[in-house]
Write a protein that holds these residues in place. Structure first.
Motif, PDB file in Angstrom:
ATOM      1  N   UNK A 195      39.060 128.873 -20.325  1.00 60.27           N
ATOM      2  CA  UNK A 195      38.443 128.667 -21.631  1.00 60.27           C
ATOM      3  C   UNK A 195      39.227 127.568 -22.333  1.00 60.27           C
ATOM      4  N   UNK A 196      38.538 126.476 -22.702  1.00 59.60           N
ATOM      5  CA  UNK A 196      39.268 125.362 -23.295  1.00 59.60           C
ATOM      6  C   UNK A 196      38.494 124.777 -24.466  1.00 59.60           C
ATOM      7  N   UNK A 197      39.190 124.032 -25.280  1.00 56.47           N
ATOM      8  CA  UNK A 197      38.623 123.353 -26.437  1.00 56.47           C
ATOM      9  C   UNK A 197      39.776 122.847 -27.289  1.00 56.47           C
ATOM     10  N   UNK A 198      39.462 122.059 -28.302  1.00 61.59           N
ATOM     11  CA  UNK A 198      40.520 121.486 -29.119  1.00 61.59           C
ATOM     12  C   UNK A 198      41.211 122.575 -29.932  1.00 61.59           C
ATOM     13  N   UNK A 199      42.388 122.274 -30.425  1.00 62.31           N
ATOM     14  CA  UNK A 199      43.130 123.231 -31.247  1.00 62.31           C
ATOM     15  C   UNK A 199      42.314 123.590 -32.484  1.00 62.31           C
ATOM     16  N   UNK A 200      42.367 124.865 -32.880  1.00 64.01           N
ATOM     17  CA  UNK A 200      41.687 125.314 -34.089  1.00 64.01           C
ATOM     18  C   UNK A 200      40.214 125.597 -33.923  1.00 64.01           C
ATOM     19  N   UNK A 201      39.679 125.435 -32.712  1.00 63.82           N
ATOM     20  CA  UNK A 201      38.248 125.589 -32.484  1.00 63.82           C
ATOM     21  C   UNK A 201      37.845 127.056 -32.369  1.00 63.82           C
ATOM     22  N   UNK A 202      38.822 127.957 -32.142  1.00 60.91           N
ATOM     23  CA  UNK A 202      38.519 129.379 -32.062  1.00 60.91           C
ATOM     24  C   UNK A 202      38.493 129.937 -30.655  1.00 60.91           C
ATOM     25  N   UNK A 270      47.377 132.796 -22.734  1.00 56.42           N
ATOM     26  CA  UNK A 270      47.055 131.932 -23.864  1.00 56.42           C
ATOM     27  C   UNK A 270      48.037 130.770 -23.966  1.00 56.42           C
ATOM     28  N   UNK A 271      47.498 129.585 -24.252  1.00 59.31           N
ATOM     29  CA  UNK A 271      48.275 128.373 -24.527  1.00 59.31           C
ATOM     30  C   UNK A 271      48.960 127.818 -23.288  1.00 59.31           C
ATOM     31  N   UNK A 272      48.219 127.728 -22.206  1.00 59.34           N
ATOM     32  CA  UNK A 272      48.742 127.057 -21.008  1.00 59.34           C
ATOM     33  C   UNK A 272      48.729 125.550 -21.274  1.00 59.34           C
ATOM     34  N   UNK A 273      49.856 124.880 -21.013  1.00 53.75           N
ATOM     35  CA  UNK A 273      49.984 123.477 -21.414  1.00 53.75           C
ATOM     36  C   UNK A 273      50.200 122.508 -20.269  1.00 53.75           C
ATOM     37  N   UNK A 274      50.360 123.006 -19.044  1.00 51.11           N
ATOM     38  CA  UNK A 274      50.569 122.062 -17.953  1.00 51.11           C
ATOM     39  C   UNK A 274      50.117 122.668 -16.631  1.00 51.11           C
ATOM     40  N   UNK A 275      49.827 121.790 -15.698  1.00 48.78           N
ATOM     41  CA  UNK A 275      49.443 122.221 -14.365  1.00 48.78           C
ATOM     42  C   UNK A 275      50.629 122.843 -13.642  1.00 48.78           C
ATOM     43  N   UNK A 276      51.842 122.380 -13.950  1.00 52.56           N
ATOM     44  CA  UNK A 276      53.036 122.930 -13.320  1.00 52.56           C
ATOM     45  C   UNK A 276      53.215 124.401 -13.689  1.00 52.56           C
ATOM     46  N   UNK A 277      52.946 124.741 -14.960  1.00 51.36           N
ATOM     47  CA  UNK A 277      53.019 126.149 -15.372  1.00 51.36           C
ATOM     48  C   UNK A 277      52.062 126.994 -14.546  1.00 51.36           C
ATOM     49  N   UNK A 298      43.386 127.039 -22.788  1.00 52.28           N
ATOM     50  CA  UNK A 298      44.114 125.774 -22.873  1.00 52.28           C
ATOM     51  C   UNK A 298      43.342 124.784 -23.729  1.00 52.28           C
ATOM     52  N   UNK A 299      44.040 123.734 -24.171  1.00 53.60           N
ATOM     53  CA  UNK A 299      43.385 122.676 -24.944  1.00 53.60           C
ATOM     54  C   UNK A 299      43.060 121.462 -24.083  1.00 53.60           C
ATOM     55  N   UNK A 300      43.339 121.533 -22.804  1.00 54.86           N
ATOM     56  CA  UNK A 300      43.193 120.381 -21.918  1.00 54.86           C
ATOM     57  C   UNK A 300      42.120 120.661 -20.868  1.00 54.86           C
ATOM     58  N   UNK A 301      41.094 119.810 -20.839  1.00 50.56           N
ATOM     59  CA  UNK A 301      39.988 120.009 -19.899  1.00 50.56           C
ATOM     60  C   UNK A 301      40.446 119.895 -18.455  1.00 50.56           C
ATOM     61  N   UNK A 302      41.349 118.963 -18.173  1.00 51.19           N
ATOM     62  CA  UNK A 302      41.802 118.784 -16.790  1.00 51.19           C
ATOM     63  C   UNK A 302      42.582 120.002 -16.305  1.00 51.19           C
ATOM     64  N   UNK A 303      43.361 120.617 -17.201  1.00 48.86           N
ATOM     65  CA  UNK A 303      44.095 121.836 -16.828  1.00 48.86           C
ATOM     66  C   UNK A 303      43.110 122.976 -16.580  1.00 48.86           C
ATOM     67  N   UNK A 304      42.084 123.062 -17.421  1.00 45.86           N
ATOM     68  CA  UNK A 304      41.079 124.113 -17.265  1.00 45.86           C
ATOM     69  C   UNK A 304      40.408 124.028 -15.903  1.00 45.86           C
ATOM     70  N   UNK A 305      40.017 122.839 -15.509  1.00 47.62           N
ATOM     71  CA  UNK A 305      39.378 122.657 -14.210  1.00 47.62           C
ATOM     72  C   UNK A 305      40.353 122.917 -13.067  1.00 47.62           C
ATOM     73  N   UNK A 306      41.581 122.497 -13.248  1.00 52.27           N
ATOM     74  CA  UNK A 306      42.621 122.675 -12.217  1.00 52.27           C
ATOM     75  C   UNK A 306      42.870 124.159 -11.925  1.00 52.27           C
ATOM     76  N   UNK A 317      34.629 125.723 -25.474  1.00 51.50           N
ATOM     77  CA  UNK A 317      34.325 126.289 -26.793  1.00 51.50           C
ATOM     78  C   UNK A 317      34.065 125.149 -27.776  1.00 51.50           C
ATOM     79  N   UNK A 318      32.939 125.226 -28.469  1.00 53.16           N
ATOM     80  CA  UNK A 318      32.559 124.212 -29.452  1.00 53.16           C
ATOM     81  C   UNK A 318      32.719 124.786 -30.865  1.00 53.16           C
ATOM     82  N   UNK A 319      32.621 123.892 -31.859  1.00 53.42           N
ATOM     83  CA  UNK A 319      32.759 124.299 -33.242  1.00 53.42           C
ATOM     84  C   UNK A 319      31.561 125.106 -33.723  1.00 53.42           C
TER      85      UNK A 319
END
Length: 935
Positions: A195-202, A270-277, A298-306, A317-319
């Motif tokens: 599940x991904x989207x920009x920060x604050x999007x919910x 919640x809040x995964x920030x890197x592919x290494x993690x 995550x907030x990163x689309x590439x991490x979400x797909x990875x 997730x959209x606004x």
């Protein structure tokens, strides 16, 4: 009943009502009376049901309730009228019993058969079971096969507190979709959902609701883990967090592995920030077979797909949409201060402020919380926010909770690819809430050099990819009236810039020295300079101010509102983009002056400038021109000099209207155009030399030389999009043969001449790569025989529609959008059937259609949907300007979200449709609205 049937529910209810009203009847007369009443039309029974529930007091017992979806459906029919009615729910599931009451409940054990099996009654917390006194009386009886201790009291308290503190608004469709993702993960043996989207999007709030929903309602999982990742990441600390409630003396990583492998767990990271993690987590947890499901936020689309390695398990997730954003804002205001003056406030200034929150729940809640405490200074604060919202949010300590959002935006804009960054800042050219055509934006990016050809990707494809990325990031979003998933899947026509992101971009654009605007309160200054100039309709058109500006670096000029001849300066020598789509008052002499001075133009749009009648011959001097858009002008002929423009890729001209409908601007056009009812323009000989063209239309083939111009069209082998009118019996065979050789053609519009419908006799066409097809002026049959395997959008105008043609349409495998305009129906039938049968069994038809538009000039039209047709339909658009509609089978359209009524302002028609949709499980909205014009 399982599955729940709303019609049958109402009928069973009313059969008991009718039986109770037969005190004066005895014996068989009673049964005959009830049977006679039940033979009435469904509409009559529904009407009587509404009257009964609204006016009388009932004790209703619901037996064997097994699903909260069914409970929600029943409550739609049995709303709380605050008149003393009671509902008793009998169920064997603890979760159902507790959720029917609400989160603050009080159980009363009536009988215990064993430690694992009791009969209990549930009441609102604080009420007396022997004399219920609250406004919403409701009792649930439960015979669970589960212990009341299944959900720990500490967890229940957490659930109640969280759901009370964070109201769930406007997310029901996303919640339902996310539920399907979890089901799909188990079904597809793909245990990870991203599940991904920009920060604050919910994102976290949405997943939290799913997490609690599964905890309360699902027997699928027996362990639940929610882990907020700490940074820097440490696998051992992560494992300890996961086993916080299950720890022992074992190694935490091994114990974590045992927990997941031996149980059916729902784990949220919640809040995964890197592919290494993720690599570390996956090696320890995910690589081994288990029945657990892991949701990564995550907030990163590439991490979400990875993480998922499966695009079907990535949820973006959209606004919030405008209505939901306002509802959330007002709920938060009420929660903070029930007496706030903002409650029920519908002023334009408050609406503007909510719009500038960009549908971001975190921003909405933060601003609402502050304003809820304001009194006499309330509106002053609102106005101040509207003027400088970014300044307030970034400098006011009360908004420290938004720090993560600003950090995300800062880091994103700092680290995003250099190719995408200028496309984002370019969005600030368009005013707040302005509808932007997708094609307009992409063509401007190409002209500015932001989207360029490369060895493996064309500039056009690259521009579309940029658009998709910004859409995924919620930097741009669908226009409110187009809020349906169908448009994102079929390259939507128009978008808006996210209000909050736009404010952030505007606050930075002067730092980048990119964009400057002339608006209200502009004064004489020497500081105005930059690459992109915007003239707003609120500017007073002060020539002295304008001529004080340094235009030596100017690359684009965009005008909103009134045009003035002094807007073109001799110093605009480097201008590449001149966009007058939203301007008015532009005349032929103005255009001539533009062409004589702006030799470097790559993009020229006069779309909608109805006082432009001709293009000057000097147009051929614009040797760099790539895009020429003169749609919805009064131009009927393109000059011969246009054939000199070897770099032209995109020509849009004429007006797309049915032949039976005069162009909107016909009163301003020459008699030549009126007399011939042209919808396209005449193009010169030699148009075939423009071999770079990939978009051309609308060309009037008949006026341009007929067969001769068709031969030139064959030379335009790079065409992706073509629109023509003037097709008749003299040129039709040659035209359709010519288009069959355009192997890259993806979109085709064909307008037949009036009284030339027979020209298609004997013609059978097939376009293998065609994705969008528009056919206007057909008589009584389609010239389509072979399946169009890639066709996703079809727009038809016909005199009559044969049943076999409808069966052909029903089988198109990828059809997503269908616009159907029929002059009259077959007299022996008088109905429009959107279903098909074989050997008496109904077939699955129109499998992927999400948008349907229907128009008919008959006085009445009966549209019939089958129980297995259009199961994915989301938007139904109906033209009510001439026909009275009777529609059957609306309740079978299980995904229907909106009904849009065109050509009427009659509120009674809207009300009639709303009444017909009362029993629909999705509760579709009914609007008096039109979709924007095509791009």
């Amino acid at each position: 009943m399982h599955p729940f049937n709303p019609h049958e529910f109402v009928r069973r209810f009313m059969s008991q009502v009718y039986a109770a009203d037969t005190r004066d009847k005895q014996g068989a007369d009673l049964g005959v009376y009830v049977l006679t009443k039940m033979k009435a039309k469904q509409e009559h029974i529904l009407k009587e049901f509404v009257e009964e529930v609204n006016k009388k007091t009932y004790l209703v017992v619901l037996e064997n309730l097994t699903d909260m979806v069914d409970w929600d459906a029943v409550r739609t029919f049995l709303p709380d009228m605050k008149n003393g009615s009671w509902i008793i729910v009998s169920t064997q599931q603890f979760e159902i019993a507790s959720l029917c009451i609400g989160h603050s409940y009080q159980p009363l054990e009536l009988k215990q058969f064993s430690p694992e099996h009791s009969v209990c009654a549930f009441f609102k917390e604080g009420s007396q079971y022997n004399g219920y006194k609250e406004e919403k009386p409701m009792v649930c009886e439960v015979s669970p096969n589960l212990s009341l201790e299944k959900i720990p009291s500490s967890n229940m308290k957490e659930v109640v507190e969280w759901m009370t503190s964070y109201p769930f608004v406007g997310r029901e469709p996303q919640m339902n979709e996310l539920r399907r993702y979890t089901a799909g993960a188990r079904f597809n043996n793909s245990p990870v959902i991203s599940v991904w989207g920009i920060a604050g999007i919910g994102k976290s709030a949405l997943v939290r609701n799913l997490y609690y929903d599964r905890m309360l309602n699902s027997k699928q999982f027996n362990k639940y883990c929610w882990v907020d990742i700490s940074h820097p990441f440490n696998l051992r600390d992560f494992s300890r967090s996961m086993i916080a409630d299950h720890h022992s003396e074992k190694d935490p990583i091994k114990e974590c592995h045992d927990l997941l492998s031996k149980n059916q767990c729902l784990v949220v990271i919640d809040d995964l920030q890197s592919k290494e993690e993720w690599d570390l987590i996956q090696a320890a947890l995910v690589s081994r077979s288990s029945a657990s499901i892991i949701i990564v936020i995550t907030t990163d689309a590439s991490i979400a797909t990875y993480c998922t390695n499966n695009e079907e398990q990535v949820f973006n997730v959209k606004g919030l949409e405008a209505d939901a954003a306002k509802e959330l804002f007002m709920k938060e205001v009420h929660r903070k201060n029930p007496l706030s003056a903002l409650i029920g406030h519908n002023g334009a200034e408050v609406e503007e402020l909510i719009l500038k929150c960009g549908g971001l729940p975190k921003v909405i809640v933060s601003i609402a919380a502050l304003l809820a405490t304001q009194t006499v200074t309330l509106m002053d604060t609102v106005r101040s926010f509207n003027k400088k919202i970014m300044h307030h949010l970034e400098t006011n300590p009360e908004y420290d909770s938004l720090r993560s959002l600003f950090n995300w935006m800062y880091n994103y804009f700092r680290t995003c690819p250099d190719s995408l960054k200028p496309c984002i800042f370019y969005l600030s050219i368009f005013p707040q809430g302005h509808n932007i055509r997708r094609r307009r934006l992409e063509r401007r990016w190409i002209a500015e050099g932001y989207s360029r050809d490369s060895e493996d990707e064309s500039a056009v494809d690259k521009g579309e990819n940029f658009f998709s990325k910004l859409l995924d990031l919620s930097i741009i979003q669908q226009t409110p009236q187009l809020a349906t998933t169908a448009f994102s899947e079929t390259r939507m026509v128009a978008c808006q810039v996210n209000g909050f992101i736009r404010e952030y971009i505007v606050s930075r654009r002067m730092e980048e020295n990119l964009v400057f605007e002339l608006g209200p309160n502009c004064v004489l200054t020497t500081q105005r300079t930059g690459r992109h100039l915007i003239i707003l309709n609120t500017w007073d058109r002060d020539r002295i101010v304008f001529e004080s500006i340094d235009f030596s670096r100017l690359r684009s000029l965009t005008v909103f509102g009134k045009w003035e001849s002094f807007f073109i300066s001799k110093s605009m020598r480097l201008l590449r983009v001149l966009d007058l789509e939203d301007a008015f008052g532009v005349k032929d002499e103005d255009l001539k002056a533009m062409v004589q001075r702006l030799f470097r133009l790559k993009f020229l749009s006069l779309r909608g400038c109805s006082e432009i009648f001709r293009l000057p011959n000097s147009l051929g001097d614009l040797r760099q021109l790539q895009t020429l858009d003169v749609r919805h002008t009064s131009i009927v002929t393109l000059p011969a000099s246009i054939t000199k423009l070897q770099k032209l890729q995109y020509i849009r001209a004429g007006t797309k209207v049915p032949t039976s409908t005069p162009p909107a601007s016909s009163r301003r056009l020459p008699e030549f155009r009126k007399r011939n009812s042209l919808v396209g323009v005449k193009v010169p000989r030699g148009i075939g030399k423009l071999t770079a063209l990939h978009t051309l239309g609308v060309v009037n083939v008949g006026a341009s030389g007929g067969k001769a111009i068709v031969e030139e069209l064959k030379m335009l082998t790079q065409l992706r999009k073509l629109g023509v009118s003037g097709i008749n019996k003299h040129n039709s065979k040659e035209f359709f043969f010519a288009t069959s050789g355009l192997v890259h053609l993806e979109s085709l519009l064909v307008q037949l001449d009036k009284d030339s419908q027979g020209c298609l006799d004997g013609i059978s066409v097939s376009w293998e790569n065609l994705q969008s097809l528009t056919l206007y002026g057909l008589r009584d049959k389609l010239p389509l025989k072979n399946p169009l395997s890639k066709l996703s959008k079809l727009d038809l105008e016909m005199d009559t529609l044969q049943r076999n043609d409808m069966e052909f349409l029903a089988k198109l495998p990828e059809l997503c959008i269908l616009h159907l305009r029929v002059k009259q129906l077959q007299p022996e039938d008088g109905k429009l059937h959107f279903h098909a049968q074989m050997y008496g069994e109904e077939l699955d038809t129109f499998k992927k259609v999400k948008i349907l538009e229907v128009s008919c000039r008959s006085s009445t039209l009966h549209v019939i949907f089958g129980s297995k047709s259009m199961k994915k339909l989301e938007v139904l658009k109906i033209d009510c300007s001439s026909a009275y509609y009777q529609i059957s089978g609306l309740d079978d359209l299980s995904e229907l979200k909106e009904v849009l009524l065109k050509g009427t302002n009659d509120a009674t028609i809207k009300t009639a449709f709303e009444r017909q949709l009362l029993s629909h499980p999705k509760k579709p909205t009914v609007k008096l609205a039109d979709l924007p014009r095509s791009s």
